[in-house]
Design an enzyme around this catalytic site. Sequence first.
Site, PDB file in Angstrom:
ATOM      1  N   GLU A 425      -7.459  -2.527 -24.539  1.00 19.36           N
ATOM      2  CA  GLU A 425      -7.228  -2.969 -23.169  1.00 19.36           C
ATOM      3  C   GLU A 425      -5.995  -2.261 -22.593  1.00 19.36           C
ATOM      4  OE1 GLU A 425      -5.761  -6.928 -23.089  1.00 19.36           O
ATOM      5  OE2 GLU A 425      -5.431  -6.896 -20.937  1.00 19.36           O
ATOM      6  N   ASP A 498      -4.603  -7.891 -25.911  1.00 21.05           N
ATOM      7  CA  ASP A 498      -3.396  -8.689 -26.097  1.00 21.05           C
ATOM      8  C   ASP A 498      -3.752 -10.062 -26.656  1.00 21.05           C
ATOM      9  OD1 ASP A 498      -1.714  -6.745 -25.198  1.00 21.05           O
ATOM     10  OD2 ASP A 498      -1.797  -7.402 -23.103  1.00 21.05           O
ATOM     11  N   ASP A 500      -3.070 -12.825 -25.633  1.00 22.38           N
ATOM     12  CA  ASP A 500      -2.953 -13.893 -24.632  1.00 22.38           C
ATOM     13  C   ASP A 500      -4.323 -14.215 -24.040  1.00 22.38           C
ATOM     14  OD1 ASP A 500      -3.553 -11.762 -23.067  1.00 22.38           O
ATOM     15  OD2 ASP A 500      -1.560 -11.592 -22.151  1.00 22.38           O
ATOM     16  N   ASP A 502      -5.658 -13.604 -21.148  1.00 17.25           N
ATOM     17  CA  ASP A 502      -6.320 -12.468 -20.504  1.00 17.25           C
ATOM     18  C   ASP A 502      -7.011 -11.584 -21.535  1.00 17.25           C
ATOM     19  OD1 ASP A 502      -6.024 -12.819 -17.866  1.00 17.25           O
ATOM     20  OD2 ASP A 502      -4.511 -11.232 -17.556  1.00 17.25           O
TER      21      ASP A 502
END
Length: 638
Positions: A425, A498, A500, A502
């Site tokens: 990403e 990541d 997280d 997202d």
Amino acid sequence: MSESYSAKDIEILEGLEAVRLRPGMYIGSTGKTGLHHLLWEILDNSVDEAMNGYARTIRVTLHEDGCSLTVADDGRGIPVDIHPQAKESVLQVILTKLHAGGKFNNNNYKTSGGLHGVGSSVVNALSSDFRVHVERDGGVYEQRYSKGEPLSRVKRVGSSRISGTTIFFRPDAEIFGDIHFDSDLIRERLEIKAYILKGLEIVYDDRVAQTKETFRFDGGLSDLVTHMLAQNQVNMIQSEICTLKRDESQGSVDVALCWTDSNREQVQSFANAIPTPDGGTHEAAMREGIVRAARDYMESHDLIPRNVSIMPDDVRSGLYSAISLFIANPQFQGQTKGRLGNVEVRNWVVNAVKSEVSTFFATHAKAGQEIAKKIVLAARARQASRDAAENVLQGGKNAKRINLPAKLAECSSHNPKECELFIVEGDSAGGSAKQGRDRRIQAILPLRGKVLNAETAGSNKVFQNRELCDIANALGCALGKDCTLDHLRYHKVILLADADSDGHHISTLLLTFFYRHMRPLIEAGCVYIGQPPLYRVDIGKKTYWVLDEKERDAVLRKNHKKIEDVQISRFKGLGEMMPATLFETTLNPATRRLLRVEIASGEEDETENVVSELMGRDAEPRFKFIMAHAQEAQDLDL
Ligand code: 0RA
């Protein structure tokens, strides 16, 4: 229709000994299929009586023992007068002589499949107990048999003002052993007969399960198609089902059809009221008629865009249909006799279907427009998918490849077994990964921004999406049903996002894409989720990389004595990790942690639900799904 029936019309051809000697020759087997064949034979005689307009109701009773049945109809009743040649009751002739039945010399007499009226004598021969009860000509007549032998003459036992035939039989355990009738199988067959013979009432009294059901469909095949829609949870894209019925000298054909919002084709076909699950000439002819009508309509109304060509498969995408054909001599072919073989039906069925479906288009302008749109969409999706397939069809890792995406940082090894593709990403994380990776076996494909949701986007959108096509091209796989692993260029595909929400979202979107369009990759166990650390914990001279708060706290607890020396840093994202750190924590096969994506075995259906539920339009549950599973740490059950 012959109303001038007389006893001499019944031919006598053969005796019954042969049947008990070789039951398999007459009913296929002495197993479960053969056992049920007995019922189909008895049932079809009553169905014939209904088909020719004499019976309105058929009652089937499965008795408490589970291995005897009664079939009753309100038809004309089997004739009981004395047969001039045989000098015994016609009823007895029909039940004791093979090939005896009044239906052979008369071309107008419609028969359902099976043995054409030969059936009842075969069933009689193979039953330890067989009882017939006829109401006809003002009287009630009865007779009993065992193993095909009459236990008495036909007796008049009372008077009656109605007519009909009732047959009770118990298959001979000497022949069939201890097998019982399968109620679901019976139920399914009766329901289907009721759809095919519009208006016929079939009552099924199951005294084993103690249930009683009545099947009657005044809409005939149209009701069947409606039932198919409900069963598959799809909606039609027209306001009413197109139905047609044609009686021609060669036979009759009955069709119901509609287009749906699904991409699948569903068809049910029947010949002489017998299911033909393997299709055959009638089914093929119906399809051809539909395709021709749709193409003609679209051409003449200028509904095909210039760069689109319509193939039969495009017309059939989302098509739900049912066809029932009646002809004089149906030929059932194939191992299980599930396919109609009569080639002579083709022309007239194609023409009948084509002309009736054309009329439907001509008189249903709005439906026509919607259907045409759907067909064009299917054609576009097919073309896009073929283009994607062609893009990746040239060779494996060794072949010279012209279609590798520009953003791909390729590895040097040509051996797919050891090669890994990281889908990363963001450009900055992609940059660190390119620098930190093992260039020999690790390739990096950076993705920009959000990924298209393959669950809610149509196939053609997916096939035209740059990022997703880049993935397919880099891997060397086509999309959709053309997806094979023949030219797969990396045996590990590792999603790296990541740690997280997202990041989880992006991984979920990518998994959805793989699940829907490159499933063989998941099935082969090639898809992994990379697990970058969220924290770096330095205690004295020692460094720990930990995945989450739980691991962080565990490390702290273990080292509580040296607690003054502690430094904790949290990574905001992969992009801010130094290339060497990224390698050490996330890329290095010796130290990294990966989750393999699997469809838990036996739970494929469940997975299907999870994907459509979570990737549907409701945004909230999505990353919960992946987080919840990611914490299971060993295997991610997609
Ligand atoms: C032979 C001739 C006729 C009717 C039937 C058989 C017949 C057979 C079965 C088997 C189950 N239900 C049935 N109903 C009728 C024609 C008799 C006539 O012309 O009246």
